[in-house]
Design an enzyme around this catalytic site. Structure first.
Site, PDB file in Angstrom:
ATOM      1  N   ALA A  63       0.909  -1.399  -0.040  1.00 18.30           N
ATOM      2  CA  ALA A  63       0.063  -0.037   0.012  1.00 18.30           C
ATOM      3  C   ALA A  63       0.875   1.318  -0.208  1.00 18.30           C
ATOM      4  CB  ALA A  63      -0.818  -0.090   1.177  1.00 18.30           C
ATOM      5  N   GLY A 104       0.373  -5.730   0.089  1.00 18.05           N
ATOM      6  CA  GLY A 104      -0.480  -5.732  -1.145  1.00 18.05           C
ATOM      7  C   GLY A 104       0.216  -6.067  -2.279  1.00 18.05           C
ATOM      8  N   GLU A 107       0.235  -9.520  -2.270  1.00 16.69           N
ATOM      9  CA  GLU A 107      -1.249  -9.938  -2.912  1.00 16.69           C
ATOM     10  C   GLU A 107      -1.506  -9.899  -4.197  1.00 16.69           C
ATOM     11  OE1 GLU A 107      -3.197  -7.416   0.372  1.00 16.69           O
ATOM     12  OE2 GLU A 107      -4.255  -9.146   0.945  1.00 16.69           O
ATOM     13  N   GLU A 127       1.529  -7.102   7.279  1.00 16.64           N
ATOM     14  CA  GLU A 127       0.423  -6.308   7.865  1.00 16.64           C
ATOM     15  C   GLU A 127       0.145  -6.240   9.357  1.00 16.64           C
ATOM     16  OE1 GLU A 127       0.553  -7.719   4.900  1.00 16.64           O
ATOM     17  OE2 GLU A 127      -0.365  -6.607   3.391  1.00 16.64           O
TER      18      GLU A 127
END
Ligand code: NAD
Length: 707
Positions: A63, A104, A107, A127
């Site tokens: 992110a 992210g 991901e 995270e």
């Protein structure tokens, strides 16, 4: 504005390249760029397969942290939606993981059908360190590719895994050794998929393989990580998300993941953990100092004093591969100190934490001497001799005579005036305090004490060096105790006083550990040494001698030579590592209370918590007002990294902001009114606290004046 994403079609393979320095942060621009490029590739009949690659050294850092909390963070395409679109692609997608793929970023790679990586790459889902969980399908896709055990460990620990390990687990499908033609290899991989008619691999069609975990597995895992989590709730939510992956189809599992994510992201704990994440970044920015200040070179370091601190400090530099020479005037102490360093490394090697070769490499960087002339060429000296101003001044006078021009001269003093030490040299601009915490090779906190004359490049160089040796540096001003010990003082004062008023050590420690402190105050003093506390008070008599109750129990224990763990008795009785309550403490405190005319009564847990922690916060406000700390989050870093303050509370100042400064002020005033003379003297609210309450501001919004 040019898009951070480009698309290039080679031999019917679309190569989508992310180019958003420094880390390909998945902000709105990158997300929409990826979405558009994907659609273009998908709509183009000439494209048979897609490669997602990075133009930078990292694949993707996750992110965009600068977007946290802003509207852009939630703007479409949201990361989960974008990744679902990629997941459903009718054309196979290969992620070309050339470097770190974190959060992210990993991901994103997991939403692709296949993953190829360089062996130097790492993948991870960190995270949990921010008090949240991977919220874009990571908890659902990773177990489908890599199994429950690998996924649980990675998601709950937040630790990245090397590509090779990820390959073994199934989180990566192929490694390519040669980084000079990595992109070609990724394109080749995509071509093979097309040639072999390999169908896109949708996670939605996969179940988690649970054949290697029995019914008890999740419960056992929960128990195994409970201790390391110290009351943090994020890991438990991560576990529940992985459980959901085992039980539910992908899209239902993702709904559950979102629910769990939402609970976490709105929790005070996650706010606290994110606060600390930003605090670490903010701490290296010093108001009024140019961040581009040219730095001095630090290749060789000398440590003066080979005692408890000197040895630990030296290990930090050896671990970072920096040549270190340790000096002690006492040859025996020097041998002992170097012996302790070797012993520590040997223990680590025995536990499998490092190889024999690592031990020898580190010891090979270490030299020892009893002669000051031998340290003439070092770039940085850290003095860790006895805590005595005359001795320190003599050491600095000698350093001034022998060290080369430009060498940084640092003191590890805990309490002494760095400006006075600097004045013993003809180069006070090169002098600075570097306050390490014990054990210095373990504790992450480093208070960097900026003297009145410390040069900016000395400050910035020590900050950089601190990061190199994996410390969390916090710049503080000169005062008795700096930030950490100064805020500890009222906390300890109240804990000791409460013992006289009727609390027991066990009650105080229980209240504080229930709050989340790593250790209660009385246990902490027994570990650090009742004698150390006594000597610190002796150095601060000007401020405390008017109050005969101040540290009265500690003084009595000192007189009785009950120094704590090292003598088997302090606030508690010790048998080996076992701690037992000591009934004699009650007698001692009763006696002192009678002598001083202090009324004994039942003390509530609430009173213990408020008097200790709120007093600490009040001192923090005063420290901010005096400019000893540059921002309230610096105090929080000191406390969470050096004093066992619970991470999930974010440090004392964040805890105060979360609790409400008006409430803290009201309770301080209550004790000021209700504790007689003690209250009148010690519970005066800090003027800054009153000001912030009047202005409805938080500590985090306050910017101190530059002094
Ligand atoms: P220590 O007594 O274990 O070691 C001090 C060493 O310095 C001894 O080996 C002694 O021989 C040597 N020494 C004394 N005078 C010297 C001189 N003139 N030249 C060279 N060597 C000399 O002390 P310590 O606990 O390591 O503390 C060192 C410093 O670190 C003190 O200023 C202390 O306040 C500070 N400090 C200590 C702690 C802690 O928990 N022990 C924590 C933070 C800071």
């Amino acid at each position: 504005m040019t898009s951070p994403v480009s698309i290039d079609i080679q031999d019917n393979i679309a190569v989508i390249t992310m180019d958003k320095p420094p880390v390909n942060g998945l902000g709105q621009a990158l997300r929409s760029g990826l979405q558009e490029a994907y659609q273009q590739a998908n709509n183009n009949d000439a494209v048979n397969a897609i490669v997602i690659a990075s133009a930078g050294k990292l694949f993707c850092g996750g992110a965009d942290i600068t977007e946290f909390g802003s509207k852009a963070a939630g703007a479409e395409p949201s990361l989960p939606n974008l990744l679902n679109t990629l997941e459903e692609s009718p054309k196979p997608i290969v992620a070309a993981i050339n470097g770190m793929a974190l959060g992210g970023g990993f991901e994103l790679a997991l939403a692709c059908d296949f993953r190829i990586a360089l062996p130097s790459a790492k993948v991870g889902l960190p995270e949990v360190h921010l008090g949240i969980l991977p919220g874009a399908g990571g908890t659902q896709r990773l177990p489908r590719f890599a199994g429950v055990k690998f996924a649980l460990e990675m998601i709950t620990s937040g630790k990245p895994a090397a590509a090779k390990k990820a390959l073994q687990a199934g989180a990566i499908d192929r490694l390519h050794e040669d980084d000079s033609n990595f992109l070609d290899a990724a394109i080749q991989y995509a071509k093979e998929l097309v040639e072999n008619n390999t169908a896109p691999r949708s996670c939605a069609a996969m179940d988690v393989d649970t054949s290697d975990v029995d019914a008890e597995y999740f419960e056992t895992f929960r128990k195994s990580i409970a201790r390391r989590n110290r009351g943090l709730i994020a890991a438990e939510h991560c576990i529940q998300a992985v459980e959901a992956a085992c039980e539910l189809p992908l899209h239902e599992g993702m709904k559950k993941e979102r629910e769990l994510f939402t609970v976490l992201v709105n929790s005070p704990q996650s706010r606290a953990q994110r606060h600390l994440f930003f605090a670490e970044r903010a701490a290296t920015k010093i108001p009024g100092v140019d961040p581009k200040t040219p730095l001095r070179t630090i290749n060789k370091v000398a440590i003066i004093g080979s005692g408890t601190m000197g040895g630990g400090i030296a290990m930090n530099f050896l671990n970072a591969g920096i040549e270190t020479i340790i000096l002690d005037l006492n040859a025996e102490a020097l041998e002992r100190g170097v012996g302790v360093i070797r012993k520590n490394y040997d223990i680590s090697a025995k536990k499998g934490r490092m190889s024999e070769a690592d031990v020898e490499a580190r010891m090979g960087l270490l030299n020892q001497t009893t002669q000051y002339d031998d340290i003439a060429d070092v770039d940085l000296v850290i003095e860790a001799v006895f805590e005595n101003m005359d001795i320190k001044k003599a050491v600095f006078k000698t350093l001034d005579e022998v060290c080369k021009p430009g060498a940084i001269l640092a003191s590890n003093t805990s309490t002494l005036d760095v400006d006075e030490i600097a004045a013993a040299t003809k180069r006070p601009e090169d002098v600075i305090g570097l306050h390490f915490f014990s054990p210095a090779n373990v504790m992450r906190l480093l208070e960097i004490v900026r003297g009145a004359k410390t040069a900016d490049d000395v400050l910035m160089t020590t900050l950089k060096t601190a990061q190199k040796i994996a410390k969390v540096p916090v710049v503080v001003g000169v005062c008795f105790g700096f930030v950490g010990n100064r805020m500890l003082e009222p906390y300890g004062r109240e804990a000791s006083r409460l013992l006289l008023e009727g609390a027991t050590p066990a009650q105080i420690d229980r209240v504080l550990t229930t709050f989340g402190m790593a250790m209660g105050f009385c246990s902490m003093i027994d570990l650090a040494g009742v004698d150390v506390g006594y000597l610190t008070r002796q150095g601060n008599l000007d401020n405390i001698s008017h109050d005969p109750s101040y540290g009265a129990l500690g003084d009595k224990l000192y007189e009785l030579e009950r120094f704590g763990q090292k003598t088997g008795r302090g606030h508690y009785i010790y048998e080996g590592r076992d701690q037992k309550e000591d009934p004699e403490i009650v007698e001692l405190t009763q006696q002192i209370a009678t002598d001083l005319g202090i009324e004994r009564r039942e003390i509530s847990d609430q009173e213990i918590l408020e008097r200790t922690i709120y007093s600490m916060i009040n001192e923090g406000a005063q420290i901010l007002d005096e400019g000893i700390a540059s921002r309230s989050s610096d105090c929080d870093l000191v406390y969470t990294n050096g004093y066992g303050f619970p991470i999930g509370r974010g440090g004392p100042m964040q805890f105060a902001d979360e609790t409400g400064l008006d409430h803290i002020l009201e309770r301080l005033k209550y004790y000021q009114e209700n504790l007689g003379q003690h209250g009148q003297f010690w519970f005066k609210p800090a003027p800054l606290l009153e000001k912030l309450v009047a202005e409805k501001q938080k500590f985090s919004q306050y910017v101190p004046q530059q002094h």
